[in-house]
Design an enzyme around this catalytic site. Structure first.
Site, PDB file in Angstrom:
ATOM      1  CG  HIS A 134      -1.928   1.239   1.307  1.00 42.54           C
ATOM      2  ND1 HIS A 134      -3.124   1.220   0.975  1.00 42.54           N
ATOM      3  CD2 HIS A 134      -1.640   2.313   1.983  1.00 42.54           C
ATOM      4  CE1 HIS A 134      -3.682   2.188   1.126  1.00 42.54           C
ATOM      5  NE2 HIS A 134      -2.947   3.133   1.772  1.00 42.54           N
ATOM      6  CD  GLU A 135       1.767   3.564   3.856  1.00 42.71           C
ATOM      7  OE1 GLU A 135       2.052   4.905   3.308  1.00 42.71           O
ATOM      8  OE2 GLU A 135       0.772   3.489   4.577  1.00 42.71           O
ATOM      9  CG  HIS A 138       0.336   6.167  -0.544  1.00 41.78           C
ATOM     10  ND1 HIS A 138      -0.815   6.739  -1.022  1.00 41.78           N
ATOM     11  CD2 HIS A 138      -0.314   5.711   0.785  1.00 41.78           C
ATOM     12  CE1 HIS A 138      -2.030   6.581  -0.261  1.00 41.78           C
ATOM     13  NE2 HIS A 138      -1.632   5.794   0.850  1.00 41.78           N
ATOM     14  CG  HIS A 144      -6.179   6.291   0.275  1.00 45.08           C
ATOM     15  ND1 HIS A 144      -6.471   7.144   1.445  1.00 45.08           N
ATOM     16  CD2 HIS A 144      -5.466   5.363   0.531  1.00 45.08           C
ATOM     17  CE1 HIS A 144      -5.518   6.796   2.451  1.00 45.08           C
ATOM     18  NE2 HIS A 144      -4.720   5.658   1.776  1.00 45.08           N
TER      19      HIS A 144
HETATM   20  N1  TQI Z   1      -1.080   5.336   7.040  1.00 48.52           N
HETATM   21  C1  TQI Z   1      -2.192   6.148   6.067  1.00 48.52           C
HETATM   22  C2  TQI Z   1      -2.118   5.699   4.801  1.00 48.52           C
HETATM   23  O1  TQI Z   1      -1.180   5.102   4.138  1.00 48.52           O
HETATM   24  C3  TQI Z   1      -1.641   7.460   5.745  1.00 48.52           C
HETATM   25  C4  TQI Z   1      -2.388   8.402   5.136  1.00 48.52           C
HETATM   26  C5  TQI Z   1      -3.659   9.058   5.624  1.00 48.52           C
HETATM   27  C6  TQI Z   1      -2.312   8.874   3.832  1.00 48.52           C
HETATM   28  N2  TQI Z   1      -4.334   9.510   4.546  1.00 48.52           N
HETATM   29  C7  TQI Z   1      -3.505   9.697   3.585  1.00 48.52           C
HETATM   30  C8  TQI Z   1      -1.332   8.634   2.821  1.00 48.52           C
HETATM   31  C9  TQI Z   1      -3.596  10.216   2.220  1.00 48.52           C
HETATM   32  C10 TQI Z   1      -1.406   9.279   1.796  1.00 48.52           C
HETATM   33  C11 TQI Z   1      -2.795   9.934   1.303  1.00 48.52           C
HETATM   34  O2  TQI Z   1      -3.520   5.426   4.001  1.00 48.52           O
HETATM   35  S1  TQI Z   1      -1.983   4.127   7.510  1.00 48.52           S
HETATM   36  C12 TQI Z   1      -3.615   1.593   5.321  1.00 48.52           C
HETATM   37  C13 TQI Z   1      -5.201   1.603   4.644  1.00 48.52           C
HETATM   38  C14 TQI Z   1      -2.327   2.809   6.724  1.00 48.52           C
HETATM   39  C15 TQI Z   1      -3.443   2.696   6.040  1.00 48.52           C
HETATM   40  O3  TQI Z   1      -1.037   3.765   8.606  1.00 48.52           O
HETATM   41  O4  TQI Z   1      -3.390   4.540   8.340  1.00 48.52           O
HETATM   42  C16 TQI Z   1      -2.820   0.764   4.843  1.00 48.52           C
HETATM   43  C17 TQI Z   1      -1.361   2.012   6.241  1.00 48.52           C
HETATM   44  F1  TQI Z   1      -5.177   1.587   3.484  1.00 48.52           F
HETATM   45  F2  TQI Z   1      -5.487   0.283   5.120  1.00 48.52           F
HETATM   46  F3  TQI Z   1      -6.025   2.368   5.344  1.00 48.52           F
HETATM   47  C18 TQI Z   1      -1.512   0.835   5.503  1.00 48.52           C
HETATM   48 CL1  TQI Z   1      -2.965  -0.596   3.770  1.00 48.52          CL
HETATM   49 ZN    ZN Z   2      -2.937   4.958   2.250  1.00 43.15          ZN
END
Ligand code: TQI
Ligand code: ZN
Ligand code: CA
Ligand code: ZN
Length: 177
Positions: A134-135, A138, A144
């Site tokens: 996922h990261e 990004h 998303h």
């Molecule tokens: N980290 C968030 C994420 O990676 C950080 C974040 C929030 C973000 N809003 C954003 C990054 C907008 C980019 C753009 O989404 S998390 C998930 C998921 C996270 C979340 O630690 O909450 C995953 C890490 F998608 F499931 F919500 C991994 Cl897979």
């Molecule tokens: Zn994300």
């Protein structure tokens, strides 16, 4: 449907080969380094399989002058970038948009690397490869997705493994690169 970061940031089209380094921070969990490296290699491999991009691990330079495009590191709490981590669960990791390249993971999570997260002892166990895939999305410029099956869909549950790119992720990354 997939989305991009505002302004559609992406790595330059001339850069087909990107490098990454895994920082050895004091907070890095006690995961065997070969296992850790294999998990990130597999996660990058899923995106390179869908694009003409390729990713190579390079050594981390402790002097801070790492030449890697992408730097991966585990940190706890406030780690100096204005986005402090929050202990177990909540925020698991964050990545900056292209071409920043910083990818930080919350050292307080019960990370499971390369094992069966569904059978992990801790209720809060989090699958490292799932979060990494996922990261990396990004890091490459994807935001998303509204598609629940997509890797870029903004929900993940503990003790769950989700590492396969969905058609939506593939279309998103192929339209960027
Ligand atoms: N980290 C968030 C994420 O990676 C950080 C974040 C929030 C973000 N809003 C954003 C990054 C907008 C980019 C753009 O989404 S998390 C998930 C998921 C996270 C979340 O630690 O909450 C995953 C890490 F998608 F499931 F919500 C991994 Cl897979
Ligand atoms: Zn994300
Ligand atoms: Ca957390
Ligand atoms: Zn950070």
């Amino acid at each position: 449907l997939y989305s991009y970061f505002p302004g559609d940031p992406r790595w330059p089209r001339s850069r087909k080969s990107l490098t990454y380094a895994i920082a050895s921070t004091p907070e890095t969990p006690a995961i065997d380094s070969a296992t850790l490296r294999a998990v990130f290699a597999r996660a990058f491999g899923r995106w390179s399989a869908a694009t003409t991009l390729n990713f190579t691990e390079v050594a981390w330079s402790a002097s801070g002058s790492s030449t890697a495009d992408i730097t991966i590191g585990f940190y706890a709490g406030d780690h100096g970038d204005g986005e402090p981590f929050d202990g177990p669960l909540g925020t698991l990791a964050h990545a900056f948009s292209p071409t920043d390249g910083r990818f930080h993971l919350d050292a307080a999570e019960a990370w499971v690397a390369g094992g069966d997260v569904a059978r992990a002892a801790a209720d809060e166990a989090v699958d490292l490869e799932s979060v990494a895939v996922h990261e990396i999305g990004h890091l490459l410029g994807l935001g998303h997705s509204a598609e629940p099956g997509a890797i870029m869909y903004p929900t993940i549950t503990s003790r769950t493994r989700k590492v396969e790119l969905a058609e939506d992720d593939v279309q998103g990354i192929q339209s960027l690169y």
